[in-house]
Design a protein around this motif. Sequence first.
Motif, mmCIF file in Angstrom:
data_model
loop_
_atom_site.group_PDB
_atom_site.id
_atom_site.type_symbol
_atom_site.label_atom_id
_atom_site.label_comp_id
_atom_site.label_asym_id
_atom_site.label_seq_id
_atom_site.Cartn_x
_atom_site.Cartn_y
_atom_site.Cartn_z
ATOM 1 N N VAL A 87 1.574 3.481 10.464
ATOM 2 C CA VAL A 87 1.889 3.570 9.035
ATOM 3 C C VAL A 87 3.260 4.229 8.853
ATOM 4 O O VAL A 87 4.081 3.774 8.044
ATOM 5 C CB VAL A 87 0.779 4.332 8.279
ATOM 6 N N ALA A 88 3.529 5.270 9.633
ATOM 7 C CA ALA A 88 4.860 5.899 9.578
ATOM 8 C C ALA A 88 5.928 4.867 9.965
ATOM 9 O O ALA A 88 6.998 4.796 9.352
ATOM 10 C CB ALA A 88 4.912 7.110 10.505
ATOM 11 N N ALA A 100 10.367 8.836 8.054
ATOM 12 C CA ALA A 100 9.214 8.465 7.227
ATOM 13 C C ALA A 100 8.442 9.726 6.821
ATOM 14 O O ALA A 100 8.007 9.864 5.666
ATOM 15 C CB ALA A 100 8.297 7.507 7.989
ATOM 16 N N TYR A 101 8.266 10.647 7.769
ATOM 17 C CA TYR A 101 7.568 11.896 7.437
ATOM 18 C C TYR A 101 8.408 12.726 6.466
ATOM 19 O O TYR A 101 7.888 13.333 5.527
ATOM 20 C CB TYR A 101 7.253 12.672 8.716
ATOM 21 N N GLN A 102 9.705 12.731 6.711
ATOM 22 C CA GLN A 102 10.613 13.458 5.822
ATOM 23 C C GLN A 102 10.516 12.907 4.402
ATOM 24 O O GLN A 102 10.297 13.647 3.438
ATOM 25 C CB GLN A 102 12.042 13.268 6.352
ATOM 26 N N ASP A 103 10.673 11.604 4.272
ATOM 27 C CA ASP A 103 10.713 10.981 2.952
ATOM 28 C C ASP A 103 9.391 11.105 2.208
ATOM 29 O O ASP A 103 9.357 11.173 0.984
ATOM 30 C CB ASP A 103 11.091 9.497 3.103
ATOM 31 N N SER A 104 8.294 11.168 2.938
ATOM 32 C CA SER A 104 6.985 11.269 2.274
ATOM 33 C C SER A 104 6.637 12.724 1.958
ATOM 34 O O SER A 104 5.576 12.998 1.403
ATOM 35 C CB SER A 104 5.894 10.669 3.166
ATOM 36 N N GLY A 105 7.505 13.644 2.343
ATOM 37 C CA GLY A 105 7.218 15.059 2.067
ATOM 38 C C GLY A 105 6.184 15.645 3.009
ATOM 39 O O GLY A 105 5.636 16.717 2.767
ATOM 40 N N GLN A 106 5.899 14.950 4.122
ATOM 41 C CA GLN A 106 4.825 15.384 5.020
ATOM 42 C C GLN A 106 5.340 16.016 6.314
ATOM 43 O O GLN A 106 4.548 16.318 7.210
ATOM 44 C CB GLN A 106 3.932 14.182 5.378
ATOM 45 N N LEU A 107 6.645 16.218 6.412
ATOM 46 C CA LEU A 107 7.185 16.636 7.708
ATOM 47 C C LEU A 107 6.603 17.974 8.184
ATOM 48 O O LEU A 107 6.185 18.105 9.339
ATOM 49 C CB LEU A 107 8.722 16.704 7.646
ATOM 50 N N ASP A 108 6.545 18.965 7.301
ATOM 51 C CA ASP A 108 6.008 20.265 7.726
ATOM 52 C C ASP A 108 4.528 20.154 8.092
ATOM 53 O O ASP A 108 4.084 20.724 9.087
ATOM 54 C CB ASP A 108 6.178 21.313 6.609
ATOM 55 N N CYS A 153 -10.410 11.372 16.412
ATOM 56 C CA CYS A 153 -8.994 11.744 16.500
ATOM 57 C C CYS A 153 -8.175 10.589 17.065
ATOM 58 O O CYS A 153 -7.075 10.320 16.605
ATOM 59 C CB CYS A 153 -8.828 12.987 17.367
ATOM 60 N N ASP A 154 -8.722 9.910 18.053
ATOM 61 C CA ASP A 154 -7.911 8.833 18.634
ATOM 62 C C ASP A 154 -7.814 7.634 17.689
ATOM 63 O O ASP A 154 -6.808 6.942 17.690
ATOM 64 C CB ASP A 154 -8.412 8.443 20.035
ATOM 65 N N TYR A 155 -8.805 7.383 16.840
ATOM 66 C CA TYR A 155 -8.717 6.249 15.901
ATOM 67 C C TYR A 155 -7.504 6.411 14.983
ATOM 68 O O TYR A 155 -6.800 5.459 14.680
ATOM 69 C CB TYR A 155 -9.947 6.152 14.986
ATOM 70 N N ASN A 156 -7.309 7.622 14.489
ATOM 71 C CA ASN A 156 -6.252 7.814 13.502
ATOM 72 C C ASN A 156 -4.851 7.899 14.106
ATOM 73 O O ASN A 156 -3.869 7.745 13.387
ATOM 74 C CB ASN A 156 -6.501 9.078 12.673
ATOM 75 N N SER A 157 -4.764 8.158 15.424
ATOM 76 C CA SER A 157 -3.438 8.493 15.960
ATOM 77 C C SER A 157 -2.472 7.308 15.941
ATOM 78 O O SER A 157 -1.386 7.398 15.349
ATOM 79 C CB SER A 157 -3.572 9.087 17.361
ATOM 80 N N GLY A 158 -2.869 6.188 16.554
ATOM 81 C CA GLY A 158 -1.978 5.029 16.542
ATOM 82 C C GLY A 158 -1.837 4.480 15.133
ATOM 83 O O GLY A 158 -0.756 4.038 14.719
ATOM 84 N N PHE A 159 -2.927 4.548 14.388
ATOM 85 C CA PHE A 159 -2.920 4.069 13.006
ATOM 86 C C PHE A 159 -1.886 4.826 12.169
ATOM 87 O O PHE A 159 -1.053 4.240 11.484
ATOM 88 C CB PHE A 159 -4.331 4.238 12.436
ATOM 89 N N GLN A 160 -1.959 6.148 12.234
ATOM 90 C CA GLN A 160 -1.014 6.957 11.440
ATOM 91 C C GLN A 160 0.428 6.707 11.876
ATOM 92 O O GLN A 160 1.332 6.578 11.039
ATOM 93 C CB GLN A 160 -1.359 8.448 11.562
ATOM 94 N N SER A 161 0.641 6.627 13.177
ATOM 95 C CA SER A 161 2.002 6.382 13.658
ATOM 96 C C SER A 161 2.488 4.997 13.221
ATOM 97 O O SER A 161 3.668 4.816 12.897
ATOM 98 C CB SER A 161 2.054 6.504 15.180
ATOM 99 N N TYR A 163 0.849 -1.191 0.000
ATOM 100 C CA TYR A 163 0.000 0.000 0.000
ATOM 101 C C TYR A 163 0.885 1.241 0.000
ATOM 102 O O TYR A 163 2.037 1.193 0.443
ATOM 103 C CB TYR A 163 -0.926 -0.001 1.226
ATOM 104 N N ASN A 164 0.306 2.319 -0.485
ATOM 105 C CA ASN A 164 1.067 3.559 -0.612
ATOM 106 C C ASN A 164 1.044 4.311 0.729
ATOM 107 O O ASN A 164 0.131 5.076 1.026
ATOM 108 C CB ASN A 164 0.442 4.408 -1.731
ATOM 109 N N TYR A 165 2.074 4.074 1.535
ATOM 110 C CA TYR A 165 2.103 4.664 2.873
ATOM 111 C C TYR A 165 2.159 6.186 2.823
ATOM 112 O O TYR A 165 1.579 6.867 3.670
ATOM 113 C CB TYR A 165 3.308 4.138 3.668
#
Length: 567
Positions: free
Chosen positions: A555-556, A214-222, A545-553, A135-137
């Motif tokens: 995925v990172a 992971a955030y850096q490489d995906s361009g999402q750090l900022d 908000c809590d559903y996505n938090s552990g999920f997003q981390s 999947y496209n992380y």
Amino acid sequence: MLPLFLLWLILGKCRCQTSMTSLFDWGGRFQGSFNIPVTTLINGWEVIITFSEPVSIREGTGKGTVLSHSADGRIHTLVNTENSLILNSGQTLDLQVEGMYTGSSAPTATAQLINLGHDPYTLPPALPNHDGAKYNYDEVLMKSILFYEAQRSGKLPPDNRIPWRADSALNDRGDNGEDLTGGWYDAGDHVKFNFPMAASTTVLTWGLIAYMEAYQDSGQLDHMYSCIKWPLDYLLKCHVSKFELYVQVGKAELDHNYWGRPENMTMPRPAYKITAQNPGSDIAAETAAAFAAGYLAYHNANKTYANILLMHARDLYEFAITHKGKYSDSVPEAKGFYQSYDAQDELCWGGAWMYLATREEKYLTEAEKHYEAGAAWGQSWDEKNTGCMVLLYKVTRKDIYKTDIEATFKSWMPGGTIPYTPRGLAYRLNWGSLRYASNMAMLALLAADEGIHPAEYRHWAQAQIHYALGDTGHSYVVGFGVNPPTQPHHRSSSCPLVPAPCSNRELQQSGPNTHILYGALVGGPDQSDHYEDRRDDYVKNEVACDYNSGFQSAVAGLKAVHLRGQL
Ligand SMILES: *[C@@H]1O[C@H](CO)[C@@H](O)[C@H](O)[C@H]1NC(C)=O
Ligand SMILES: *[C@@H]1O[C@H](CO)[C@@H](O)[C@H](O)[C@H]1NC(C)=O
């Protein structure tokens, strides 16, 4: 409104004009009708009528109300009433207008129907999947951060990327007029529950610290820094004096009766706080944890901000250990929604984060003093034992923490005590099943980083996250992957564009939400992998908000595993 209007034109929405049929002309007074063909499903609409001469009008069927007219009296805008929200393709919209004119004969007119139920949003350019993962992380990270932007309360910044959101809840204030604007709306509703908000912030920030590459490489750090700063800024406002912390804005019973946009809320939004007399060591310690993690994320990026966070973290942790109690006993308004089980786990977790930020032994002593030994139930907005054992193992390398981590994951992995769905989801609870599995996936990745069964834990984490991303044939993330949810139980994304009214009828209508709530993880399936994409199912199809938090981390974390070549 002008930019949205331009967008409609650019998107080439039907500019078809329908002429008015004249019904009566009494000299000075007229009546006419429009039979406007509907060529697509419409959820909320506007009709712009252009007359040949200045008139004053009203609509006679009750389907539309006159919203505005041009200064010269020739152009009138009607918007649907709540009763006439949905128009189906193939139907005609029959409107009657009556009015007054001053010219020598009744006016002629044309009408244009505008669909307010389409999404004006254009996603940022697609990110290529360059990790070689199934999947496209990068895309998931980008969209999950967008979900948090859609949850923003308060005055939105000029770089707001969600075109259907605007400033809201600008009068959120404390008892003494303190500014409590900002933060995130909790889920599909608009209460600001600080307990899950702070827990989500800590977990997201941990993901940022641990998997920054992971955030850096995906361009999402900022974007990720903006993501965590939004709740951190709000939580700072809530800490109004050393032993005084606002912990909730909005009363759930009032809020939940309202299905509409946060921009249009009119119900009272009282604020609730903990004090030395009405303490809440759980939420004080959790907020301290969020600030301490924020300090670690910011100490290179902005030292001034990092130090402000740490100063508040110190006071809040002191508040937590000096005045013990459960916040949901002190603030009964939180009880039916985010009742705290106990405060031991937050005192441990908060102490561990304080130690990581300061390296002062007293915090490690507190953390270890409050550690609850044995296999943990899991990890959630209320339950931080697993997180605490991973942090304590990281800083002490003591066997007890390693043993407990192993015992916890033994019970979570196949053959343990946690049931599994037939398709392989570790099934802790029916309400928001995916978030518990995602939280534990994140912690499995973090434990693997500490050298605990790295291959096994990483594979398990990947399987749990991939379940959510599409392994059962469809995605559980709105706007991502194959056949994703389209009807999340979420008020603002279900509403048509302004100026159409938004009400309970949006909850009940059977089509997709008007706006795609990109990146939101929904609650998830039942224990037989059964899932229905229904807006009124707040167990399986709400977002939070809590559903996505552990999920997003997580995925990172999986992306970092790929970058590091660890799988
Ligand atoms: C609802 O909020 C929008 C801002 O998003 C505003 O333009 C509109 O006037 C509001 N409508 C009502 C009825 O308050
Ligand atoms: C750093 O944080 C401080 C305090 O919030 C803020 O005033 C300042 O603008 C920030 N600096 C930068 C470069 O963002």
